[in-house]
Design an enzyme around this catalytic site. Sequence first.
Site, PDB file in Angstrom:
ATOM      1  N   GLU A  23       0.879  -1.164   0.000  1.00 42.09           N
ATOM      2  CA  GLU A  23       0.000   0.000   0.000  1.00 42.09           C
ATOM      3  C   GLU A  23       0.919   1.217   0.000  1.00 42.09           C
ATOM      4  O   GLU A  23       1.832   1.300   0.831  1.00 42.09           O
ATOM      5  CB  GLU A  23      -0.886   0.031   1.253  1.00 42.09           C
ATOM      6  CG  GLU A  23      -1.818   1.245   1.231  1.00 42.09           C
ATOM      7  CD  GLU A  23      -2.658   1.402   2.501  1.00 42.09           C
ATOM      8  OE1 GLU A  23      -2.328   0.766   3.519  1.00 42.09           O
ATOM      9  OE2 GLU A  23      -3.631   2.177   2.448  1.00 42.09           O
ATOM     10  N   ARG A  29       5.942 -13.317   8.703  1.00 41.82           N
ATOM     11  CA  ARG A  29       6.694 -12.116   8.370  1.00 41.82           C
ATOM     12  C   ARG A  29       7.963 -12.077   9.200  1.00 41.82           C
ATOM     13  O   ARG A  29       8.131 -12.807  10.170  1.00 41.82           O
ATOM     14  CB  ARG A  29       5.839 -10.885   8.655  1.00 41.82           C
ATOM     15  CG  ARG A  29       5.439 -10.774  10.117  1.00 41.82           C
ATOM     16  CD  ARG A  29       5.032  -9.353  10.525  1.00 41.82           C
ATOM     17  NE  ARG A  29       4.886  -8.455   9.432  1.00 41.82           N
ATOM     18  CZ  ARG A  29       3.724  -7.840   9.117  1.00 41.82           C
ATOM     19  NH1 ARG A  29       2.649  -8.074   9.825  1.00 41.82           N
ATOM     20  NH2 ARG A  29       3.672  -6.995   8.131  1.00 41.82           N
ATOM     21  N   LYS A  36       4.589   0.656  10.894  1.00 45.13           N
ATOM     22  CA  LYS A  36       4.580   1.983  10.303  1.00 45.13           C
ATOM     23  C   LYS A  36       4.280   3.052  11.352  1.00 45.13           C
ATOM     24  O   LYS A  36       4.861   4.131  11.338  1.00 45.13           O
ATOM     25  CB  LYS A  36       3.495   2.035   9.221  1.00 45.13           C
ATOM     26  CG  LYS A  36       4.066   2.020   7.817  1.00 45.13           C
ATOM     27  CD  LYS A  36       2.971   1.759   6.788  1.00 45.13           C
ATOM     28  CE  LYS A  36       3.503   0.859   5.693  1.00 45.13           C
ATOM     29  NZ  LYS A  36       2.474   0.421   4.750  1.00 45.13           N
TER      30      LYS A  36
END
Length: 567
Positions: A47, A272, A282
């Site tokens: 994104e 991950r 983030k």
Amino acid sequence: MESSTPHAHTEGNEEGKSRRHFIQQIIDADLQEGLHGGRVHTRFPPEPNGYLHIGHAKAICVNFGLANEYGGKVNLRFDDTNPVKEDTAYVDAIRADIAWLGFEWNGGEYFTSDYFETLFDYAVRLIKDGKAYVDEQSAEEIAAQKGTPTSPGTASPYRDRTVESNLRLFHEMREGKHPEGSMVLRAKIDMGHANMHMRDPFMYRIKFAHHHRTGDAWCIYPMYDFAHGQSDSIEGITHSLCSLEFENHRPLYEWYIENLGIFPSKQREFARLNLNYTVMSKRKLLRLVEDGVVDGWDDPRMPTLSGLRRRGYSPESIRAFCDRVGLAKRNNIIDVGLLEFSLRDHLNSVATRAMAVLRPLKMLIVNLPEGHVEWLPTENNPEDPSAGMRDIPFGRELFIEEDDFKAEEVNKKWFRLAPGRSVRLKSAYIVTYVNHLVDEHGQVTEVHVELHPDSKSGSDTSGIKAKGTLHWVEATHAKDAEVRLYDRLFSDPSPDGDKDRDFMECLNPDSLERLKGCKVEPSLVTAEAGEPWQFTRLGYFTLDSRYSTADRPVFNRAVTLKDGWKG
RNA sequence: UGCCCCAUGGUGUAAUGGUAACACACCGGAUUUUGGUUCCGUUUUUCCAGGUUCGAGUCCUGGUGGGGCAACCA
């Protein structure tokens, strides 16, 4: 048994028996069954709302690496379905980071927003099939009806609207006739499903927001679940790889594809990457930037790709790291030491060696005449003879590292200079301590030594044994530089591991040390940002891309050399 | 009191019913004009309990532990 599939990129993985991770095994099996005619097509779908970090690097290496390995294709797709968070600036940064890592999106570049029209048609199709409806309740009401993981939800009063009114309202939503929050389009699945994602999930919401690519063309935007699988399908993605947190989305991913009857992309999930001594979300990274704890997203202490790049990490080392980390479904926390090892391992073979003194101490060679300077050859890289030699100036006045001299008593484990000791000056001569000067505080200001002329590097006939070898810089030719030393940003291995403690409390107060007045050899004036250097005995450095100027170079230390000294 | 996923040295990852291995880290030694590199070596591992089997890290059952799942985010 060696598999028959081509291996384009198998760095660090080429033992006789190839070790296949579970995704490779899935693909091998798919290929064996002749799925999609043996075609392998992956995608990396960020994104564009932030910068890529080392965690993304793993996902990139997995997706691009697999496509390369199987001779397939990989798409870069910007998943831009939420206009309020996304921006073209991120698109550019993401492209740059992936390219820097060394990958090409040979399947092409796409945006989910390119599919808005198709997605709208898909939604209409589901409405016509009686599988979607417009819900006019408030977010709170809908949430309340959702039930809990342990109790079923209840149906919305709007669930059984007619196809006609659903169609009309959905078109009105698109036409901007209804305010934000007044209604959503929902899939009609099962309010009692054990998987919360199947309890009539949202497909579309109203947002009167300017989109970075579609501008004001739309005021309804698809949700992730209604966009991702279909985008994969539209692009003919065979293996849609994502992280574990999307496992529970898989049934929904498949439900949309099945009920739309479109190309059956398959979603597979892997764990991950997590690294200790840092944060990766983030939100937290943003806070470090906003609170001014770091210099920006590309601060050399940040785990972002731009930060690692500025710090001096090579793309090769990051790729090798991702290979070493492996791929599985188990949650993991990788030791940052493995990242550092990967960097040293790569740079050791490619970095040009140079002499630099970080904390200069003046050394005077008493038996050399005033103004004496000679040029001596030294290897550019002992690991790589083809890197050749260069000449460096040597003379009567040198700088050596402050902590390479100890005026007090030393034990037998001390190899460096001290009263009564001799040391080798790298690529030059052996010198023996004579005396030293101190200031009024007892601080050593200068050390005097005597040089052994017959101990010249390469033609040493002196017979003197010097256990230690020091790096040095000749004083009259030395250039001034600033050097920045970095340490881990957090002093706790798991800064966000404790819910009751703010991760900012774990900040390492000494994560940055700026040394001014460092002395470097003249050849370093040609250094360029991103180029790897090994400062002999000190570590790997690169020129800082932001703060360096022609007359005042700034070097970042990417990583120290491994320190085997147990003294 | 639900559903999904996971559990192998300190950290990761292999072993696909047949001798538990590889990397990093650690510790020791050799070499070294970088206390780097290289080389050699030591220590350390299958969550628990049952079951199937000649044989189980692997298959089955039940536990335990960890992660995920309810945003008009992705």
